[in-house]
Design an enzyme around this catalytic site. Structure first.
Site, PDB file in Angstrom:
ATOM      1  N   GLU A 143      16.625  22.301  17.496  1.00 44.59           N
ATOM      2  CA  GLU A 143      17.834  22.471  18.297  1.00 44.59           C
ATOM      3  C   GLU A 143      17.403  23.250  19.540  1.00 44.59           C
ATOM      4  O   GLU A 143      17.291  24.476  19.512  1.00 44.59           O
ATOM      5  CB  GLU A 143      18.911  23.238  17.533  1.00 44.59           C
ATOM      6  CG  GLU A 143      20.228  23.281  18.297  1.00 44.59           C
ATOM      7  CD  GLU A 143      21.026  24.555  18.114  1.00 44.59           C
ATOM      8  OE1 GLU A 143      22.187  24.584  18.543  1.00 44.59           O
ATOM      9  OE2 GLU A 143      20.483  25.537  17.569  1.00 44.59           O
ATOM     10  N   ASP A 146      17.067  25.972  13.832  1.00 49.90           N
ATOM     11  CA  ASP A 146      18.193  26.451  14.631  1.00 49.90           C
ATOM     12  C   ASP A 146      17.717  27.334  15.781  1.00 49.90           C
ATOM     13  O   ASP A 146      16.743  28.086  15.649  1.00 49.90           O
ATOM     14  CB  ASP A 146      19.143  27.238  13.719  1.00 49.90           C
ATOM     15  CG  ASP A 146      20.366  27.746  14.444  1.00 49.90           C
ATOM     16  OD1 ASP A 146      21.157  26.916  14.918  1.00 49.90           O
ATOM     17  OD2 ASP A 146      20.524  28.978  14.548  1.00 49.90           O
TER      18      ASP A 146
END
Length: 742
Positions: free
Chosen positions: A475, A422
């Site tokens: 990401e 993330d």
């Protein structure tokens, strides 16, 4: 040493010096092992001391029998018991508390436990199995069962283990500091799995902190915040076939279609009023989710972070326990059984994982030992303004190693098939989301976070070595070059990067009224300009259906029929576009409302034909995608894609070929207006019949069923640089996929 006369209490040698006494009483002693437990008296015997505030009396018991060796008398210091013993012999303490009796070995009779190599590798930031080393480890020491606790707190003045077992009294179990690693350790005999605990830390400024274990393998159910001693895991793994074939399933030229979900809100048990009564546990989720994912044909599921997090509204993206599955859904062993069940069913499991930042809850990592230990001390480096969180100081070797060990923990101990990392963009840049003057340049004067870059490269190198075949997915939303290139070639070493540019452009296009799409034509084609610069996943994730952005179906323009037709066309376009696929739960059956983590999905919508139609389409798209190499085996090379029509903005029509490695093509034609177009000519590479293998406007999907009767035959008319062509009837707001025969 067989009678009470062998124990001499009250002698001056038994009572330690004044400084030691004050340290024990005030819980400030830095080296309790220097005072407590057995110590040589220099004459062949021992002096034994135990500090047990609140105890009424203490007896010495032989370790290997019930023989009472004698009383351990109280001293002039309240709570301190001690005696001189003539002979050295293993012993236990039988402690009489008000209303209870406890028999156990003396924690201070055990020597140092952590190996020097463990401590060296930890300090170096390269311990590959830290979750089996630090934290609370159930084990036997010298044949005695118990729990070894160890925690890194190098700047603490004193650290104690506290819990119900010692009425949360920090004077009872102060720990030993292992120099120079800064790790504190203590073995507490006879303690068992299931006990709750924390660390009571006295900072250098003499502030008492009560902290959960950073290395906890299990936790209490939030909002409770204690760590829990976890049983050693022994899952009944039955996924040997999957694990042996995993690298083959996850190679770059294999189909990868991911169903992203939030465990707590996919499905729940409801009460009589229709409100959520409780979350499903992992066992129940396996029974319900796995058949559903199989039915839809996804190759993998991706779980939003299931690492323990104090605030459910963070969706798991602000975790505090990087080694513990959330107690909301069951035990670590139950989670392992869930992963096993997915693998047996042929489904891979990817976890979202957050090495970028952590929340500042008082019981967590923030200011852990009274100093900025896990985070940067300077808030211009260590505070994240977007999320009100703290940023890991990955330049510190111990923190680097802590996060490296977390990744390996999930991949190795739980057989996880990949990590979606993330907020990588926020890790790469020191000025991410900061204005001028609000960030600190790196040591070279630049904006790149060199420590985080080194960490990501090292992480991907170690994962490739230790757990070959797993997926590492970034990401990453910027133009950082080489995210999915190998570290040997200067890249970050990820397997894939989320294609956020494609997601933004394509969603912006599809939300336009078709009358205006001609002015945005290049938004759908622009992604092909850079489609092979990285290995990409095309993500329609949870972030696109929250916070006022509308659900996927509700983004679509037009009346009800057009909304569903637009969505069917958009999903078909996505599955026919180069790049692996990711779709968030609920999008596959057109949930109207935005996702709410406190409610389950609106499954009742599946009673309506239009919703059933889109769900069926997603299943058929996945089956086509998996069955036809043309749609997946050259995702990351330009030879797998060929434009036929990319410039017909007036009609909002696109056409292209997807080529397999063996030279077989599929023809994809998209019409993004609500106007049926008869006899639309498109050049194709092979003469003969071309069969429709997908029509997103089919009545199967609740469409108008306009099309070509299942097939068309080429004509000897040159078009689009091809020697032959077909005249297609293009349904409104649709995508056709055709295959040549022969």
């Amino acid at each position: 040493m067989n009678s009470r006369k062998d124990l001499e209490g009250g002698a001056n040698a038994v009572v330690p010096g004044r400084q030691d006494i004050e340290g024990l009483i005030n819980a400030t002693h830095r080296d309790p092992f220097a005072v407590l437990g057995p110590h040589s008296d220099g004459q062949g015997g021992q002096i034994i001391r135990a500090f047990l505030p609140g105890a009424l009396s203490v007896k010495l018991i032989a370790r290997d029998s019930e023989e009472v060796l004698g009383e351990l008398p109280s001293t002039s210091v309240p709570g301190l018991f001690g005696a001189r013993v003539e002979h050295v012999q293993p012993y236990r303490l039988r402690i009489n508390w008000a209303g209870a009796e406890q028999t156990s070995e003396d924690p201070y009779s055990f020597g140092p436990l952590l190996g020097e190599m463990d401590l060296y590798l930890f300090a170096e930031g390269n311990h590959r199995d830290l979750s089996s080393c630090l934290g609370a480890q159930v084990m036997n020491v010298d044949g005695v069962p118990g729990v070894r606790f160890s925690v890194w707190a190098p700047n603490a003045r004193r650290v104690s283990v506290v819990g119900d077992f010692n009425i949360w009294d920090g004077r009872r179990h102060p720990m030993r500091l292992r120099h120079p690693s800064g790790v504190w350790e203590l073995f507490i005999p006879r303690l068992e799995a299931g006990e709750t605990y924390k660390y009571e830390i006295l900072s250098a400024e003499e502030v008492v902190l009560l902290k959960a274990d950073p290395m906890a393998l299990a936790t209490q159910l939030p909002p409770l915040t204690s760590s829990v001693v976890a049983s050693p895991m022994s899952p009944d793994w039955q996924d040997a076939t999957w694990m042996q074939e995993r690298a083959h399933h996850q190679r770059p030229d294999a189909p990868l279609s991911i169903y992203e979900l939030h465990v707590g809100s996919w499905q729940c048990e409801l009460d009589d009023t229709g409100e959520v009564a409780r979350h499903y546990k992992w066992t129940e989720l396996a029974q319900k989710l796995i058949p559903y994912v199989q039915q839809l044909g996804f190759t993998h599921i991706e779980l939003m972070p299931i690492m323990e997090h104090p605030f459910g509204g963070s969706w798991g993206y602000q975790p505090l326990s990087q080694f513990a599955p959330s107690a909301r859904y069951g035990t670590p062993e139950e989670f392992a059984a869930f992963v096993n069940a997915c693998h047996v069913a042929g489904i891979g499991v990817i976890l979202d994982w957050v090495p970028a930042h952590f929340p500042d809850d008082a019981h967590g990592l923030a200011h852990f030992d009274g100093t900025a230990l896990y985070e940067y001390a300077n808030p211009l480096e260590g505070y994240h303004p977007d999320w009100n969180t703290l940023i890991y100081n990955l330049g510190r070797t111990e923190v680097h190693g802590f996060m490296l060990a977390s990744a390996l923990h999930w991949l190795k101990h739980f057989h996880i098939d990949g990590l979606r990392v993330d907020a990588v963009a926020s890790m790469l840049y020191r000025d991410y989301s900061r204005k001028a003057g609000e960030w600190v340049p790196n040591r070279l004067g630049g904006r790149e976070n060199l420590e985080a870059i080194d960490f990501l490269r090292h992480l991907n190198e170690v994962v490739a070595l230790e757990v070959p075949g797993v997926l590492m997915i970034a990401e990453e939303s910027t133009a950082w070059p080489g995210v999915s290139q190998t570290t040997e070639h200067g890249g970050l070493g990820f397997s894939y990067k989320w294609n956020m540019g494609w997601m933004h452009d394509s969603l912006h296009y599809i939300q336009q009224d078709p009358v205006y799409r001609a002015h945005h034509h290049n938004e759908l084609s622009f992604g092909l300009v850079y489609a092979w610069s990285e290995r990409f996943i095309l993500p329609i994730s949870h972030d696109e259906v929250v916070h006022g952005k509308h659900s996927l179906i509700d983004k679509m323009p037009g009346d009800r029929w057009q909304k569903f037709a637009n969505l069917r066309a958009y999903l078909s376009f996505m599955w026919a576009h180069p790049g692996k696929k990711l779709l968030f739960m609920g999008c596959e059956f057109c949930q109207w409302r935005e996702w709410n983590h406190d409610q389950q999905l609106d499954w009742y919508l599946l009673q309506y034909p239009e919703h059933q139609g889109v769900q069926k389409l997603v299943g058929d798209l996945n089956r086509l995608y998996r069955d036809y190499p043309e749609l997946h085996d050259q995702d990351d090379v330009p030879t797998g894609f060929q434009w036929l029509i990319g410039d017909d903005a007036t009609n909002s029509v696109y056409a292209w070929l997807r080529w397999s490695k063996e030279g077989r093509p599929l023809l994809v034609v998209a019409n993004f207006t609500p106007v049926p177009r008869a006899a639309y000519r498109i050049g194709v590479p092979f003469a003969g019949a071309w069969h429709e293998i997908l029509n997103s406007d089919s009545e199967l999907y609740c469409g108008s069923n306009y099309g070509n009767g299942g097939a068309v035959v080429t004509e000897d008319v040159q078009s689009h640089g091809q020697g032959v062509s077909v005249a297609l009837n293009l349904p409104p707001l649709s995508v056709l996929i055709l295959q040549p025969t022969g």
